[in-house]
Enzyme design. Structure first.
Site: not given
Ligand code: BMA
Length: 378
Positions: A187, A296
């Protein structure tokens, strides 16, 4: 719309084909790691995708550490085809990770998954080495402090030593390292981790990523790792996506992390923001000769009964992702007492649709993945 046209033109440019050979970024990758990588490309070529679940064998809704138990298995009769595990706190020499999963148990679960032919992926919510607080402490200056010449360079090398020791301990009975899909510094386009955009420059991020890969490969002789470049979905162009890309020689999989909003987002909205981005990412991956995956995703507490067939499977298959990993059945929703979960359990409202997705066979679970012999050369 702009993203969609870009994706289409890149796709046309590549003729929908891989431009380069599907080689691991590590020229010395172990034979099993090479096989895993090449077999994952075959999953995509066959228009399938693997279902993954974080911490699947460790706990679920209403249970913890029960031999053979898995919420996914309780619903479908089969295990996921990919297991996700998390190494946060390994750097502190702790006996358990930040979610209290003992590393000893995790090692056993990883061996079990491997024995059963599943793929394995690992993330690392590494403690902030500058402040000693969590990975979510986005203090600026942390990354530069761990790079060569920085005041935490030695400390961070110690973190990497402990990470490497765990990765190195993952062996099969013949003493061969188990191949791992490793996604450090995930991320990275978000602003919440110390390695995120806003806390370091693109050059610092690339240096951190490259240093980590080289350290594991060259200093620690680990050749069982496929490396994942893992931004969030907040990009609109290939340039945005690749702004912090550390290089073809240290990355095997292009990915992103993105979730459907639990309360405030319709399935249609999620699909419309995801599909063009995943297609764009897929075309970028093709140009670079890499695999693409949804590292994810999920919808917390799955309040949409047909989420699996109408959103999850649709996105993965339409955008040629090798796998999609949903997050853990644990933790709390928004710091309330409500248990968080991303895979269904018996009685959960999306159970029937999850079974439907399982039966359809486009999304692969353990038994079908087993038949692919991921770790064998074809
Ligand atoms: C987050 C949450 C946290 C957890 C962290 C690392 O998304 O699930 O509860 O500690 O991941 O696994």
């Amino acid at each position: 719309m702009k993203i969609f046209f870009l994706a289409v033109s890149l796709w046309l440019f590549t003729g929908g084909k891989q431009l380069f050979a599907q080689q691991c970024s590590d020229p010395a990758a172990s034979p099993r790691t090479v096989s895993l990588y090449q077999n994952l490309f075959k999953v995509v070529a066959n228009k399938k995708a693997i279902f993954g679940h974080q911490d699947d064998l460790a706990y679920g809704i209403g249970w913890k550490y029960e031999k053979g138990r898995s919420d996914v298995k309780s619903v479908t009769g089969d295990y996921p085809g990919l297991y996700g595990w998390e190494l946060g706190h390994i750097e502190l020499d702790s006996s358990a990770n930040l979610d209290q999963v003992p590393f000893k148990k995790m090692r056993q679960f990883i061996r079990q998954g491997y024995r059963n032919g599943a793929a394995l992926t690992i993330s690392w919510h590494c403690t902030n080495p500058l402040t000693g607080k969590s990975a979510w402490d986005a203090a600026p200056g942390t990354v530069s402090s761990v790079l060569q010449g920085g005041k935490n360079f030695q400390l961070f090398n110690g973190y990497l030593d402990r990470l490497a020791a765990f990765l190195s301990s993952l062996k099969d009975p013949a003493g061969r390292h188990i191949p791992i899909i490793f996604r450090p510094y995930h991320e990275l386009l978000g602003g919440w981790f110390w390695w995120g955009k806003g806390s370091c420059s693109a050059e610092e991020f690339k240096a951190l990523y490259r240093y980590t890969v080289k350290y594991l490969r060259v200093e620690k002789h680990l050749h069982n790792l496929l490396f994942v470049y893992n931004p969030t979905g907040n990009f609109s162009t290939a340039e945005d996506y690749l702004e912090r890309y550390p290089g073809d020689d240290v990355v095997d999989i292009m990915s992103l992390d993105e979730y459907q909003g639990r309360k405030d987002e319709t399935a249609q909205h999620f699909i419309s923001r995801m599909e063009p981005r995943l297609l764009l990412m897929d075309s970028i991956a093709k140009v670079h000769g890499k695999l693409a995956a949804l590292a994810e995703t999920g919808m917390e507490t799955i309040p949409v009964a047909n989420w699996w067939t109408s959103v999850f499977a649709r996105l993965l298959i339409n955008t040629h992702m090798a796998y999609g990993l949903v997050w853990r059945n644990g933790g709390k929703v928004d710091n309330t007492s409500q248990e968080a979960y991303f895979a269904p359990y018996p009685g959960q409202q999306s159970e029937a649709d999850f079974k439907e997705m399982f039966k359809k066979g486009d999304i692969l679970f353990a038994k079908s993945v087993q038949q692919l012999h991921l770790y064998k050369k074809k």
